[in-house]
Structures are given as structure tokens and as C-alpha cells.
Design an enzyme around this catalytic site. Structure first.
Site, PDB file in Angstrom:
ATOM      1  N   GLY A 169     -21.241   0.831 -76.801  1.00  0.00           N
ATOM      2  CA  GLY A 169     -21.922   0.351 -78.009  1.00  0.00           C
ATOM      3  C   GLY A 169     -23.022   1.259 -78.521  1.00  0.00           C
TER       4      GLY A 169
ATOM      5  CB  SER B   3     -18.987   5.338 -78.015  1.00  0.00           C
ATOM      6  OG  SER B   3     -20.163   4.552 -77.936  1.00  0.00           O
TER       7      SER B   3
ATOM      8  CD  GLU C 272     -15.589  -0.466 -70.873  1.00  0.00           C
ATOM      9  OE1 GLU C 272     -15.072  -0.289 -71.981  1.00  0.00           O
ATOM     10  OE2 GLU C 272     -16.187  -1.507 -70.566  1.00  0.00           O
TER      11      GLU C 272
ATOM     12  CD  GLU D  50     -20.822  -5.757 -73.331  1.00  0.00           C
ATOM     13  OE1 GLU D  50     -20.025  -6.661 -73.624  1.00  0.00           O
ATOM     14  OE2 GLU D  50     -20.860  -4.667 -73.932  1.00  0.00           O
TER      15      GLU D  50
END
Ligand code: 13P
Length: 242
Positions: free
Chosen positions: A170, A204, A164, A95
Site C-alpha cells: 500500500g 505495490s 509480501e 494486516e
């Protein structure tokens, strides 16, 4: 030892952070089966750090700057997060790469975390397009090279690398354990010179699927977003084996 890390992202100010901590402390008992680390927003670090003293839960931060102090308005010194009690620093989260163009400075942040006495949790991962184009490992390898460039390899002890995949974050759609295993084994091979390396999986992760990842020899922990925001589900993740 397993390492289960809660990344609360930009959720919960000081009061709500403390409430979540209380909920977790009610649900755990010593000794924990592994290490469990909470990474609250920067503004809650001191409060949460104070509350976690003499508990088995550890503190981590979500980001640091690479300088220790000075005219860097709005930035977060690694020494200050350390002072708040952080043992771990998440670095290069996708992010941050996506929204703040983070990338080239990641190696300076990894080194700054180490210099301040924190263990970096270096995040890497490919986009869906990159995976579908067969480039997942090439992308991750480049991220690793960039993130570790110029750092004396003797310093790189006990690093955690969180794989990731961006498309799993998400979305509720985790990676296939076999794909995570394959990527983790590439990472372990690439960084075979490192002592105490741990590869985590993130994307997740929830109580229903954590065992699928933790059962893999190559995976030593999990970096958790959504499911770390509730005491009940994060406590279940800490005790995933039960
Ligand atoms: P989710 O667990 O919500 O997919 O987030 C993963 C993540 O980005 C942890 O850093």
C-alpha cells in the site's frame, strides 16, 4: 501456471463487488493466460461466487477460522467459504498479523483450508526495520516454520506462499525485483519437499511493474491490493504479458 490474486481487503460491499466483477468480465476472454482469483470481503463471497460460476475467474477468501463450526461468534468457517465457491484462502496476511495479533494460529488455518479443499495462500514478509537490520530471511523463515508446524508434509501439496514485504504494501514502493527473487529462492529451497509450491510476490504490484516480477523464474504470481480494486488495472494485470 501464473496465479494472479486480487485481495480487495475491506473494500466493496456486495453491490460494489458485483459491479467490479461485471467490469472485469467485460474485459476478459477465455482462456485466461493463467489463473485469476478474486478475494472479496466475506459478506460478498456468496454473491460474487454465484456470479463467477461458469466464468474463468475464481473465488478466494481473505481469512478463515480454523474450526469448521460452533460457538465462535463472528468467525468465518472454512467450510462456509468453500461452500460459497472459494478455491483459495489467504492466510496470515500482514494486516491480520499487525491488527489482530495473528501468528501462532496460522498453521491451524493453513491445515483447515487444506481440509476444506482450498489452496492456502500463506503470506509472509518482513518489516522495513527487519530488512534494514539484515534479518529479512530469518523473519520469513520463522514465519514459514510457524505456519507449517505440525502439518503432515504429504498434505502440503500445491501451496502458494506470498512474499509480501510489509513496507511495500500500500505504499506504492515495491520491492526491488532482485530482492524478491532472492527471498523467493530462499523460500523455494526451504520448502523443497513440497510438491507444486508456487511463490507469489505482493506489495505495490501494478500494471507498470508486474512484468519485472513475473519475469523471474522463482516468482509464479502476484497478490495484489490497490491495483485490484479497478477493473481496468486488474484486467491489465491478468494480461500482463500482452
Ligand atoms: P498493495 O498491492 O495495495 O500494495 O497491497 C498488497 C497486499 O497487501 C495484497 O495482499
Amino acid at each position: 501456471m501464473d496465479l494472479i490474486v486480487a485481495n480487495w481487503k475491506m473494500n466493496y460491499g456486495g453491490r460494489d463487488s458485483l459491479q467490479l466483477v461485471e467490469g472485469l468480465l467485460e474485459r476478459i476472454k477465455e482462456p485466461l493466460p493463467g489463473e485469476a482469483v478474486l478475494c472479496p470481503p466475506a459478506t460478498a463471497l456468496f454473491m460474487v461466487g454465484d456470479r463467477l460460476k461458469d466464468t474463468p475467474l475464481q473465488l478466494g477468501c481473505q481469512n478463515i477460522f480454523y474450526e469448521k463450526e460452533g460457538a465462535f461468534t463472528g468467525e468465518i468457517s472454512p467450510d462456509f467459504t468453500r461452500e460459497a465457491g472459494s478455491n483459495y484462502a489467504i492466510i496470515g496476511h500482514s494486516e491480520r498479523r499487525q491488527h489482530f495479533d495473528e501468528g501462532p494460529e496460522v498453521s491451524r488455518k493453513v491445515e483447515a483450508a487444506l481440509d476444506s479443499g482450498m489452496t492456502p495462500i500463506l503470506c509472509v514478509g518482513e518489516s522495513l526495520q527487519e530488512r534494514e537490520g539484515g534479518k529479512a530471511w530469518a523473519v520469513v523463515r520463522k514465519q514459514l516454520e510457524e505456519a507449517l508446524e505440525g502439518i503432515n508434509s504429504e498434505k502440503l501439496v500445491g501451496l502458494a506462499v506470498a512474499y509480501e514485504p510489509v513496507w511495500a504494501i500500500g505504499t506504492g514502493k515495491s520491492a526491488q525485483p532482485e530482492d524478491a527473487r532472492e527471498m523467493a529462492s530462499h523460500i523455494i529451497k526451504e520448502l523443497s519437499y513440497m510438491k507444486g509450491l508456487r511463490v507469489l510476490y505482493g506489495g505495490s504490484v501494478k500494471p507498470e511493474n508486474i512484468a519485472d516480477f513475473m519475469a523471474l523464474e522463482e516468482i509464479s504470481g502476484a497478490l495484489v491490493g490497490g491495483a485490484s480494486l479497478k477493473a481496468e488495472s486488474f484486467a491489465q494485470l491478468i494480461y500482463w504479458e500482452k
